[in-house]
Write a protein that holds these residues in place. Sequence first.
Motif, PDB file in Angstrom:
ATOM      1  N   PRO A 215      60.606  69.836  -3.495  1.00  0.00           N
ATOM      2  CA  PRO A 215      59.870  70.835  -4.292  1.00  0.00           C
ATOM      3  C   PRO A 215      60.555  72.206  -4.277  1.00  0.00           C
ATOM      4  N   PHE A 216      61.164  72.572  -3.163  1.00  0.00           N
ATOM      5  CA  PHE A 216      61.901  73.830  -3.063  1.00  0.00           C
ATOM      6  C   PHE A 216      63.071  73.847  -4.048  1.00  0.00           C
ATOM      7  N   TYR A 217      63.881  72.773  -4.041  1.00  0.00           N
ATOM      8  CA  TYR A 217      65.020  72.696  -4.960  1.00  0.00           C
ATOM      9  C   TYR A 217      64.548  72.723  -6.416  1.00  0.00           C
ATOM     10  N   TYR A 218      63.483  71.982  -6.686  1.00  0.00           N
ATOM     11  CA  TYR A 218      62.942  71.933  -8.045  1.00  0.00           C
ATOM     12  C   TYR A 218      62.506  73.328  -8.499  1.00  0.00           C
ATOM     13  N   TYR A 219      61.808  74.036  -7.627  1.00  0.00           N
ATOM     14  CA  TYR A 219      61.337  75.381  -7.968  1.00  0.00           C
ATOM     15  C   TYR A 219      62.524  76.305  -8.256  1.00  0.00           C
ATOM     16  N   LEU A 220      63.529  76.286  -7.391  1.00  0.00           N
ATOM     17  CA  LEU A 220      64.680  77.173  -7.591  1.00  0.00           C
ATOM     18  C   LEU A 220      65.445  76.835  -8.862  1.00  0.00           C
ATOM     19  N   TRP A 221      65.585  75.550  -9.135  1.00  0.00           N
ATOM     20  CA  TRP A 221      66.301  75.140 -10.349  1.00  0.00           C
ATOM     21  C   TRP A 221      65.590  75.669 -11.590  1.00  0.00           C
ATOM     22  N   ASN A 222      64.287  75.634 -11.572  1.00  0.00           N
ATOM     23  CA  ASN A 222      63.505  76.015 -12.746  1.00  0.00           C
ATOM     24  C   ASN A 222      63.088  77.482 -12.775  1.00  0.00           C
ATOM     25  N   ASN A 223      63.265  78.194 -11.672  1.00  0.00           N
ATOM     26  CA  ASN A 223      62.875  79.610 -11.599  1.00  0.00           C
ATOM     27  C   ASN A 223      63.959  80.455 -10.935  1.00  0.00           C
ATOM     28  N   PRO A 224      65.188  80.363 -11.410  1.00  0.00           N
ATOM     29  CA  PRO A 224      66.265  81.068 -10.699  1.00  0.00           C
ATOM     30  C   PRO A 224      66.098  82.594 -10.697  1.00  0.00           C
ATOM     31  N   GLN A 225      65.564  83.155 -11.774  1.00  0.00           N
ATOM     32  CA  GLN A 225      65.429  84.613 -11.816  1.00  0.00           C
ATOM     33  C   GLN A 225      64.434  85.113 -10.779  1.00  0.00           C
ATOM     34  N   LYS A 226      63.345  84.382 -10.590  1.00  0.00           N
ATOM     35  CA  LYS A 226      62.362  84.777  -9.565  1.00  0.00           C
ATOM     36  C   LYS A 226      63.003  84.781  -8.181  1.00  0.00           C
ATOM     37  N   TRP A 227      63.832  83.775  -7.909  1.00  0.00           N
ATOM     38  CA  TRP A 227      64.500  83.690  -6.615  1.00  0.00           C
ATOM     39  C   TRP A 227      65.492  84.843  -6.442  1.00  0.00           C
ATOM     40  N   VAL A 228      66.283  85.102  -7.484  1.00  0.00           N
ATOM     41  CA  VAL A 228      67.257  86.195  -7.426  1.00  0.00           C
ATOM     42  C   VAL A 228      66.534  87.525  -7.198  1.00  0.00           C
ATOM     43  N   ASP A 229      65.436  87.742  -7.906  1.00  0.00           N
ATOM     44  CA  ASP A 229      64.665  88.984  -7.743  1.00  0.00           C
ATOM     45  C   ASP A 229      64.104  89.098  -6.328  1.00  0.00           C
ATOM     46  N   LEU A 230      63.586  88.004  -5.790  1.00  0.00           N
ATOM     47  CA  LEU A 230      63.041  88.003  -4.435  1.00  0.00           C
ATOM     48  C   LEU A 230      64.132  88.327  -3.414  1.00  0.00           C
ATOM     49  N   CYS A 231      65.292  87.704  -3.568  1.00  0.00           N
ATOM     50  CA  CYS A 231      66.396  87.940  -2.633  1.00  0.00           C
ATOM     51  C   CYS A 231      66.939  89.362  -2.773  1.00  0.00           C
ATOM     52  N   ALA A 232      66.930  89.893  -3.994  1.00  0.00           N
ATOM     53  CA  ALA A 232      67.436  91.246  -4.231  1.00  0.00           C
ATOM     54  C   ALA A 232      66.617  92.287  -3.483  1.00  0.00           C
ATOM     55  N   LYS A 233      65.322  92.038  -3.317  1.00  0.00           N
ATOM     56  CA  LYS A 233      64.458  92.987  -2.600  1.00  0.00           C
ATOM     57  C   LYS A 233      64.914  93.190  -1.159  1.00  0.00           C
ATOM     58  N   SER A 234      65.499  92.144  -0.577  1.00  0.00           N
ATOM     59  CA  SER A 234      65.978  92.248   0.808  1.00  0.00           C
ATOM     60  C   SER A 234      67.493  92.444   0.867  1.00  0.00           C
ATOM     61  N   GLY A 235      68.128  92.552  -0.308  1.00  0.00           N
ATOM     62  CA  GLY A 235      69.570  92.754  -0.345  1.00  0.00           C
ATOM     63  C   GLY A 235      70.375  91.541   0.072  1.00  0.00           C
ATOM     64  N   LYS A 236      69.781  90.369  -0.032  1.00  0.00           N
ATOM     65  CA  LYS A 236      70.438  89.125   0.388  1.00  0.00           C
ATOM     66  C   LYS A 236      70.974  88.363  -0.817  1.00  0.00           C
ATOM     67  N   ASP A 237      72.055  87.636  -0.591  1.00  0.00           N
ATOM     68  CA  ASP A 237      72.628  86.781  -1.624  1.00  0.00           C
ATOM     69  C   ASP A 237      71.725  85.563  -1.824  1.00  0.00           C
ATOM     70  N   PRO A 238      71.345  85.245  -3.073  1.00  0.00           N
ATOM     71  CA  PRO A 238      70.412  84.133  -3.290  1.00  0.00           C
ATOM     72  C   PRO A 238      70.950  82.769  -2.844  1.00  0.00           C
ATOM     73  N   SER A 239      72.239  82.536  -2.984  1.00  0.00           N
ATOM     74  CA  SER A 239      72.806  81.260  -2.538  1.00  0.00           C
ATOM     75  C   SER A 239      72.798  81.159  -1.015  1.00  0.00           C
ATOM     76  N   THR A 240      73.077  82.269  -0.342  1.00  0.00           N
ATOM     77  CA  THR A 240      73.080  82.283   1.116  1.00  0.00           C
ATOM     78  C   THR A 240      71.663  82.048   1.655  1.00  0.00           C
ATOM     79  N   VAL A 241      70.683  82.689   1.035  1.00  0.00           N
ATOM     80  CA  VAL A 241      69.299  82.488   1.468  1.00  0.00           C
ATOM     81  C   VAL A 241      68.876  81.055   1.188  1.00  0.00           C
TER      82      VAL A 241
END
Length: 165
Positions: A14-40
Amino acid sequence: MGIIAGIGVLLPFPFYYYLWNNPQKWVDLCAKSGKDPSTVMASVSHFLKLLQFIALFSVSTLSWPPPLYFWPLFLFGQFLNFRVYQLLGESGTYYGVRFGKNIPWVTEFPFGVISDPQYVGSITSLLACLSWVPFIYILLWVLGYIFMIKVESTEDPATRAKPIS
């Protein structure tokens, strides 16, 4: 332990499915902490993989030596996984293209020879463990990979996250 182990085996999908279908949300979430989305994603995925292994181990009956088919299947599967990571790196392996990164197209082996080589490697490694793990748990895990192969086979570039600067 059966149902809990089954849930544990399916946990990452479910995690992979969510990220595949909602990449911008993940990138935005990771950006708040200054982390690379692929690394997280890699860190979360490794934790989920640990939980999968614990779930599998909880229903396993280990014996030594393993059957003869174990070594070639397991080593080939791990070779494919290693090779994919070697060629794509963390960003290529962990949805970097979906997160707006420019990932070069790779044609070296196993790409171009084996479709979805990382998933094939993982499935091959799992099949090697059939003498230790009840079939139903291997099947659940393999079905999770088949599901993700299907999900990832249709990628609309318009749904990618905005490029990372």
